[in-house]
Structures are given as C-alpha cells and as structure tokens.
Design an enzyme around this catalytic site. Structure first.
Site, PDB file in Angstrom:
ATOM      1  N   ASP A   8       0.668  -1.099  -0.109  1.00 31.10           N
ATOM      2  CA  ASP A   8       0.108  -0.060   0.060  1.00 31.10           C
ATOM      3  C   ASP A   8       0.865   1.196   0.046  1.00 31.10           C
ATOM      4  O   ASP A   8       1.956   1.168   0.447  1.00 31.10           O
ATOM      5  CB  ASP A   8      -0.705  -0.063   1.331  1.00 31.10           C
ATOM      6  CG  ASP A   8      -1.804   1.272   1.531  1.00 31.10           C
ATOM      7  OD1 ASP A   8      -2.239   1.738   0.440  1.00 31.10           O
ATOM      8  OD2 ASP A   8      -2.026   1.567   2.684  1.00 31.10           O
ATOM      9  N   ASP A  10      -0.027   4.914   0.933  1.00 27.89           N
ATOM     10  CA  ASP A  10      -0.174   6.014   1.822  1.00 27.89           C
ATOM     11  C   ASP A  10      -0.183   5.276   3.463  1.00 27.89           C
ATOM     12  O   ASP A  10      -0.923   4.258   3.531  1.00 27.89           O
ATOM     13  CB  ASP A  10      -1.556   6.868   1.826  1.00 27.89           C
ATOM     14  CG  ASP A  10      -1.576   7.201   0.593  1.00 27.89           C
ATOM     15  OD1 ASP A  10      -0.578   8.390   0.085  1.00 27.89           O
ATOM     16  OD2 ASP A  10      -2.643   7.656  -0.127  1.00 27.89           O
ATOM     17  N   GLU A  16       1.164   9.191   5.629  1.00 24.73           N
ATOM     18  CA  GLU A  16      -0.649   9.521   5.316  1.00 24.73           C
ATOM     19  C   GLU A  16      -0.848  11.161   5.734  1.00 24.73           C
ATOM     20  O   GLU A  16      -0.745  11.230   6.915  1.00 24.73           O
ATOM     21  CB  GLU A  16      -1.293   8.545   6.366  1.00 24.73           C
ATOM     22  CG  GLU A  16      -2.801   8.731   6.510  1.00 24.73           C
ATOM     23  CD  GLU A  16      -3.507   8.516   5.117  1.00 24.73           C
ATOM     24  OE1 GLU A  16      -4.120   9.473   4.471  1.00 24.73           O
ATOM     25  OE2 GLU A  16      -3.405   7.431   4.424  1.00 24.73           O
ATOM     26  N   TYR A  19      -5.768  12.375   1.457  1.00 23.79           N
ATOM     27  CA  TYR A  19      -5.853  12.772  -0.046  1.00 23.79           C
ATOM     28  C   TYR A  19      -4.741  13.569  -0.308  1.00 23.79           C
ATOM     29  O   TYR A  19      -4.809  14.659  -0.866  1.00 23.79           O
ATOM     30  CB  TYR A  19      -7.303  13.444  -0.115  1.00 23.79           C
ATOM     31  CG  TYR A  19      -8.285  12.560   0.030  1.00 23.79           C
ATOM     32  CD1 TYR A  19      -8.761  11.536  -0.649  1.00 23.79           C
ATOM     33  CD2 TYR A  19      -8.962  13.134   1.380  1.00 23.79           C
ATOM     34  CE1 TYR A  19      -9.838  10.775  -0.225  1.00 23.79           C
ATOM     35  CE2 TYR A  19     -10.052  12.220   1.650  1.00 23.79           C
ATOM     36  CZ  TYR A  19     -10.724  11.134   0.986  1.00 23.79           C
ATOM     37  OH  TYR A  19     -11.837  10.445   1.211  1.00 23.79           O
ATOM     38  N   GLN A  52      -6.979   5.512  -4.822  1.00 23.35           N
ATOM     39  CA  GLN A  52      -6.852   7.097  -4.836  1.00 23.35           C
ATOM     40  C   GLN A  52      -8.188   7.574  -5.291  1.00 23.35           C
ATOM     41  O   GLN A  52      -8.257   8.137  -6.432  1.00 23.35           O
ATOM     42  CB  GLN A  52      -5.670   7.337  -5.812  1.00 23.35           C
ATOM     43  CG  GLN A  52      -4.328   6.975  -5.440  1.00 23.35           C
ATOM     44  CD  GLN A  52      -3.884   7.669  -4.313  1.00 23.35           C
ATOM     45  OE1 GLN A  52      -4.185   8.826  -3.953  1.00 23.35           O
ATOM     46  NE2 GLN A  52      -3.274   7.034  -3.079  1.00 23.35           N
TER      47      GLN A  52
HETATM   48 MG   LIG Z   1      -2.807   3.166   3.433  1.00 24.65          MG
END
Ligand SMILES: [Mg+2]
Length: 205
Positions: A8, A10, A16, A19, A52
């Site tokens: 993954d 983010d 993180e 967005y 996303q």
């Molecule tokens: Mg993540």
C-alpha cells in the site's frame, strides 16, 4: 512464476496526509526506502497497490497523481530503491467526477488491482504478500489469497484495534513499519516456513 511484496502507498511508503494531491506534500516514511531496497535485493518484486479515490472526489487529477508518483520514485531512487510497478484505483461509488463514479472491482478490499498486477508481472499470488495499514488491505490480501501484513505506521494502530475487536481477516504478521514487514518476509522466504509466530503488538494510544 515470480513472488512479490504488494505494498500500500499512503501510511506505508509515504506519510498518510489524507488525499495527497500535491507532490510538495509527499514525504517518505523513515526507513521505507531502505525497506524497498531490501526487497529489490531479495529477488522478490515490489509493486504498489493504492486506492486514490481523491480522483473520483475531484480533489486532484490523474495527471497530478502521475507527478506525485514520479516524485515518489525519484525519492526512492535517491536511496537506491525502485518499485516494479504502481497500480491505483481512481474510482469511488459516490465520486463527484462522473467518469470515475462507479462500483469497481479494483478499489481495495476488492482484489482486482492486485490480480491485474499479478497477471501482468507473472506473479504467484499465493506465495506473495500485501503490506498495508488498513483492514481493507488485510481483507484484500485474504480475498486474493496472499498473506496480509499490517504495519503500525499510518492508520495502523487504530486499525489493529478494530481488527482485534471484530471477526475480520487477520494479518499473518503485525509489523512496526515497512522495514520490519520486509525483514519478516525475507526471513520467511529463506526459511521456507513462517518466521516469527504471529504476535500482536500492544497499542498504548
Ligand atoms: Mg494506507
């Protein structure tokens, strides 16, 4: 057939920030470039699998996402690391951008992105891993038939609590961060059997 570490983005490779739509806000998590490099040297492939939905929500364009990914690859490359691929899902069922508003088969926990990446890179999913910071990553690994590993960076600590308090797909390993996850994977790969027994890390928050 190849084996892979699907990862993954983010909260696992990059911080993180919610967005991420501006490449100037991209920061690698400490040790994540080193972790990617360890996978590069191990002979396993490493492929990012990322939701996303900011694209469907109209927060940023696919073009901007491309700029962000080029910058991420540059930051990794500065430390001698590379990704074998980046696969993203731009959709969301309640998106505001019509072209991306749909129920798709690629938004995690659906396994579509991972399956597509595996086909395109000749990867045996059943001997591969998905490292993520959310339940949806672990569920995606479960659906695809890969081993799921939860990291405690990003949303990981809160997500671990939720996983422990409900009947959800369990991670094969809970790692402090991506580097810890990769070290566990490499140990498991060379021993041919599970590395350390599954251990749950206490959350103090
Ligand atoms: Mg993540």
């Amino acid at each position: 057939m190849e084996r892979a570490v699907f990862v993954d983005r983010d909260g696992v490779i990059s911080e993180e920030v919610g967005y991420l739509g501006d490449r100037d806000h991209l920061r690698l998590i400490p040790n994540s470039a080193e972790a990617v490099k360890l996978v590069n040297q191990s002979g396993l492939k490493i492929i990012a699998i990322t939701n996303q939905s900011g694209i469907a929500r109209g927060y940023f364009s696919e073009e901007m996402l491309g700029h962000i990914h080029r910058k991420m690859e540059q930051l990794l490359s500065d430390q001698g690391a590379f990704l074998d691929g980046i696969y993203y899902c731009p959709h969301h069922p309640e998106g505001t951008v019509e072209a991306y508003r749909m129920e798709c088969d690629c938004r995690k926990p659906a396994a579509g992105l991972l399956t597509r990446a595996a086909q395109e890179h000749s990867i045996d999913v059943s001997s591969s891993y998905l490292v993520g910071d959310k339940r949806t990553d672990i569920e995606c690994a479960h659906r695809a038939g890969a081993q799921g590993i939860l990291v405690l960076t990003g949303y990981g600590k809160d997500e671990l609590r939720k996983i422990n308090s409900a009947a959800l797909a369990q991670p094969a390993y809970v790692a402090a961060d991506l580097r810890d996850a990769v070290q566990w994977i490499i140990k498991e790969k060379t021993s041919g059997k599970p590395g350390d027994p599954h251990h749950k890390i206490e959350c103090n928050r």
